[in-house]
Design a protein around this motif. Sequence first.
Motif, PDB file in Angstrom:
ATOM      1  N   GLY A 275       0.810  -1.201   0.000  1.00  0.00           N
ATOM      2  CA  GLY A 275       0.000   0.000   0.000  1.00  0.00           C
ATOM      3  C   GLY A 275       0.850   1.260   0.000  1.00  0.00           C
ATOM      4  O   GLY A 275       2.064   1.204   0.187  1.00  0.00           O
ATOM      5  N   GLY A 276       0.207   2.386  -0.236  1.00  0.00           N
ATOM      6  CA  GLY A 276       0.933   3.652  -0.247  1.00  0.00           C
ATOM      7  C   GLY A 276       0.075   4.762  -0.802  1.00  0.00           C
ATOM      8  O   GLY A 276      -1.133   4.606  -0.982  1.00  0.00           O
ATOM      9  N   LEU A 277       0.733   5.878  -1.058  1.00  0.00           N
ATOM     10  CA  LEU A 277       0.055   7.054  -1.610  1.00  0.00           C
ATOM     11  C   LEU A 277       0.311   7.117  -3.104  1.00  0.00           C
ATOM     12  O   LEU A 277       1.453   7.023  -3.560  1.00  0.00           O
ATOM     13  CB  LEU A 277       0.596   8.315  -0.931  1.00  0.00           C
ATOM     14  CG  LEU A 277       0.089   9.661  -1.462  1.00  0.00           C
ATOM     15  CD1 LEU A 277      -1.399   9.788  -1.238  1.00  0.00           C
ATOM     16  CD2 LEU A 277       0.845  10.799  -0.782  1.00  0.00           C
ATOM     17  N   VAL A 278      -0.766   7.292  -3.870  1.00  0.00           N
ATOM     18  CA  VAL A 278      -0.650   7.342  -5.322  1.00  0.00           C
ATOM     19  C   VAL A 278      -1.645   8.365  -5.856  1.00  0.00           C
ATOM     20  O   VAL A 278      -2.711   8.577  -5.266  1.00  0.00           O
ATOM     21  CB  VAL A 278      -0.894   5.940  -5.930  1.00  0.00           C
ATOM     22  CG1 VAL A 278      -2.297   5.446  -5.630  1.00  0.00           C
ATOM     23  CG2 VAL A 278      -0.604   5.921  -7.418  1.00  0.00           C
ATOM     24  N   GLN A 279      -1.310   8.977  -6.955  1.00  0.00           N
ATOM     25  CA  GLN A 279      -2.214   9.945  -7.572  1.00  0.00           C
ATOM     26  C   GLN A 279      -3.321   9.225  -8.341  1.00  0.00           C
ATOM     27  O   GLN A 279      -3.130   8.094  -8.813  1.00  0.00           O
ATOM     28  CB  GLN A 279      -1.446  10.862  -8.521  1.00  0.00           C
ATOM     29  CG  GLN A 279      -0.553  11.863  -7.811  1.00  0.00           C
ATOM     30  CD  GLN A 279       0.046  12.876  -8.769  1.00  0.00           C
ATOM     31  OE1 GLN A 279       0.249  12.585  -9.947  1.00  0.00           O
ATOM     32  NE2 GLN A 279       0.345  14.064  -8.266  1.00  0.00           N
ATOM     33  N   ALA A 280      -4.442   9.871  -8.465  1.00  0.00           N
ATOM     34  CA  ALA A 280      -5.530   9.317  -9.264  1.00  0.00           C
ATOM     35  C   ALA A 280      -5.029   9.011 -10.675  1.00  0.00           C
ATOM     36  O   ALA A 280      -4.286   9.800 -11.264  1.00  0.00           O
ATOM     37  CB  ALA A 280      -6.690  10.292  -9.305  1.00  0.00           C
ATOM     38  N   GLY A 281      -5.428   7.862 -11.175  1.00  0.00           N
ATOM     39  CA  GLY A 281      -4.969   7.416 -12.482  1.00  0.00           C
ATOM     40  C   GLY A 281      -3.736   6.536 -12.420  1.00  0.00           C
ATOM     41  O   GLY A 281      -3.359   5.919 -13.427  1.00  0.00           O
TER      42      GLY A 281
ATOM     43  N   SER B  20      -5.529   2.537 -12.955  1.00  0.00           N
ATOM     44  CA  SER B  20      -6.546   3.592 -13.100  1.00  0.00           C
ATOM     45  C   SER B  20      -7.220   3.885 -11.764  1.00  0.00           C
ATOM     46  O   SER B  20      -8.454   3.958 -11.662  1.00  0.00           O
ATOM     47  CB  SER B  20      -7.598   3.178 -14.137  1.00  0.00           C
ATOM     48  OG  SER B  20      -6.991   2.929 -15.391  1.00  0.00           O
ATOM     49  N   LEU B  21      -6.400   4.045 -10.757  1.00  0.00           N
ATOM     50  CA  LEU B  21      -6.935   4.236  -9.406  1.00  0.00           C
ATOM     51  C   LEU B  21      -7.732   5.526  -9.297  1.00  0.00           C
ATOM     52  O   LEU B  21      -7.389   6.549  -9.916  1.00  0.00           O
ATOM     53  CB  LEU B  21      -5.790   4.218  -8.400  1.00  0.00           C
ATOM     54  CG  LEU B  21      -5.281   2.807  -8.070  1.00  0.00           C
ATOM     55  CD1 LEU B  21      -3.904   2.856  -7.440  1.00  0.00           C
ATOM     56  CD2 LEU B  21      -6.263   2.097  -7.153  1.00  0.00           C
ATOM     57  N   LYS B  22      -8.774   5.452  -8.491  1.00  0.00           N
ATOM     58  CA  LYS B  22      -9.662   6.583  -8.261  1.00  0.00           C
ATOM     59  C   LYS B  22      -9.628   6.969  -6.786  1.00  0.00           C
ATOM     60  O   LYS B  22      -9.277   6.155  -5.936  1.00  0.00           O
ATOM     61  CB  LYS B  22     -11.102   6.212  -8.645  1.00  0.00           C
ATOM     62  CG  LYS B  22     -11.271   5.712 -10.064  1.00  0.00           C
ATOM     63  CD  LYS B  22     -12.701   5.272 -10.311  1.00  0.00           C
ATOM     64  CE  LYS B  22     -12.890   4.732 -11.716  1.00  0.00           C
ATOM     65  NZ  LYS B  22     -14.281   4.296 -11.953  1.00  0.00           N
TER      66      LYS B  22
ATOM     67  N   THR C 198      -3.363  -3.218   4.532  1.00  0.00           N
ATOM     68  CA  THR C 198      -2.382  -2.254   4.033  1.00  0.00           C
ATOM     69  C   THR C 198      -3.145  -1.063   3.462  1.00  0.00           C
ATOM     70  O   THR C 198      -4.128  -1.239   2.740  1.00  0.00           O
ATOM     71  CB  THR C 198      -1.440  -2.902   2.987  1.00  0.00           C
ATOM     72  OG1 THR C 198      -0.431  -1.967   2.601  1.00  0.00           O
ATOM     73  CG2 THR C 198      -2.189  -3.391   1.759  1.00  0.00           C
ATOM     74  N   LEU C 199      -2.704   0.132   3.812  1.00  0.00           N
ATOM     75  CA  LEU C 199      -3.451   1.345   3.461  1.00  0.00           C
ATOM     76  C   LEU C 199      -3.098   1.831   2.061  1.00  0.00           C
ATOM     77  O   LEU C 199      -1.918   2.014   1.738  1.00  0.00           O
ATOM     78  CB  LEU C 199      -3.158   2.449   4.475  1.00  0.00           C
ATOM     79  CG  LEU C 199      -3.786   3.819   4.200  1.00  0.00           C
ATOM     80  CD1 LEU C 199      -5.312   3.721   4.218  1.00  0.00           C
ATOM     81  CD2 LEU C 199      -3.296   4.832   5.237  1.00  0.00           C
ATOM     82  N   VAL C 200      -4.132   2.051   1.264  1.00  0.00           N
ATOM     83  CA  VAL C 200      -3.989   2.646  -0.057  1.00  0.00           C
ATOM     84  C   VAL C 200      -4.683   3.998  -0.040  1.00  0.00           C
ATOM     85  O   VAL C 200      -5.868   4.082   0.276  1.00  0.00           O
ATOM     86  CB  VAL C 200      -4.614   1.748  -1.146  1.00  0.00           C
ATOM     87  CG1 VAL C 200      -4.607   2.474  -2.494  1.00  0.00           C
ATOM     88  CG2 VAL C 200      -3.852   0.431  -1.244  1.00  0.00           C
ATOM     89  N   THR C 201      -3.932   5.031  -0.357  1.00  0.00           N
ATOM     90  CA  THR C 201      -4.479   6.379  -0.394  1.00  0.00           C
ATOM     91  C   THR C 201      -4.312   6.930  -1.799  1.00  0.00           C
ATOM     92  O   THR C 201      -3.191   7.000  -2.307  1.00  0.00           O
ATOM     93  CB  THR C 201      -3.773   7.298   0.611  1.00  0.00           C
ATOM     94  OG1 THR C 201      -3.869   6.725   1.916  1.00  0.00           O
ATOM     95  CG2 THR C 201      -4.420   8.677   0.618  1.00  0.00           C
ATOM     96  N   VAL C 202      -5.425   7.305  -2.414  1.00  0.00           N
ATOM     97  CA  VAL C 202      -5.399   7.850  -3.766  1.00  0.00           C
ATOM     98  C   VAL C 202      -5.743   9.334  -3.674  1.00  0.00           C
ATOM     99  O   VAL C 202      -6.810   9.699  -3.189  1.00  0.00           O
ATOM    100  CB  VAL C 202      -6.394   7.133  -4.686  1.00  0.00           C
ATOM    101  CG1 VAL C 202      -6.288   7.685  -6.112  1.00  0.00           C
ATOM    102  CG2 VAL C 202      -6.142   5.631  -4.676  1.00  0.00           C
ATOM    103  N   SER C 203      -4.816  10.152  -4.119  1.00  0.00           N
ATOM    104  CA  SER C 203      -5.043  11.595  -4.079  1.00  0.00           C
ATOM    105  C   SER C 203      -5.703  12.047  -5.378  1.00  0.00           C
ATOM    106  O   SER C 203      -5.351  11.598  -6.460  1.00  0.00           O
ATOM    107  CB  SER C 203      -3.727  12.336  -3.874  1.00  0.00           C
ATOM    108  OG  SER C 203      -2.848  12.074  -4.948  1.00  0.00           O
ATOM    109  N   SER C 204      -6.649  12.950  -5.237  1.00  0.00           N
ATOM    110  CA  SER C 204      -7.384  13.415  -6.422  1.00  0.00           C
ATOM    111  C   SER C 204      -6.697  14.600  -7.071  1.00  0.00           C
ATOM    112  O   SER C 204      -5.761  15.168  -6.529  1.00  0.00           O
ATOM    113  CB  SER C 204      -8.804  13.791  -6.021  1.00  0.00           C
ATOM    114  OG  SER C 204      -8.777  14.771  -5.006  1.00  0.00           O
TER     115      SER C 204
END
Length: 124
Positions: free
Chosen positions: A8-14, A83-85, A118-124
């Motif tokens: 998991g982690g921090l990822v941008q949208a898309g 294609s994370l949202k 596991t934490l998944v954070t998607v930033s918009s």
Amino acid sequence: VQLQASGGGLVQAGGSLRLSCTASERTFRLYNMGWFRQAPGKEREFVAAISRGGGTKSYADAVKGRFTISRNSYSNLFLQMTSLKFEDTAVYYCAADRSGTTALVRDASDYHFWGQGTLVTVSS
């Protein structure tokens, strides 16, 4: 069997992310496996499941076409997310169904072993 989720982690949208789940025992190969997720303030929900042989897969409508579940012959389960949202933000859990049924189940209560998430954070 003990399950350990990671990736998991921090990822941008898309963007994309790959989650992994490692089992402590080789009996993992006898179980159908699943991924679930829980967003803040929401109930845990089904994401995807895979049969013990890997030949049958099932996906929630919300992730179909974007996520892919897979496993290897050892002790590893994967979830490839593309294609994370923003709404995919959640704690993701892997789980094992030891019942021996051939059917893939989507109810969390039908799974017997759980990873720690596991934490998944998607930033918009």
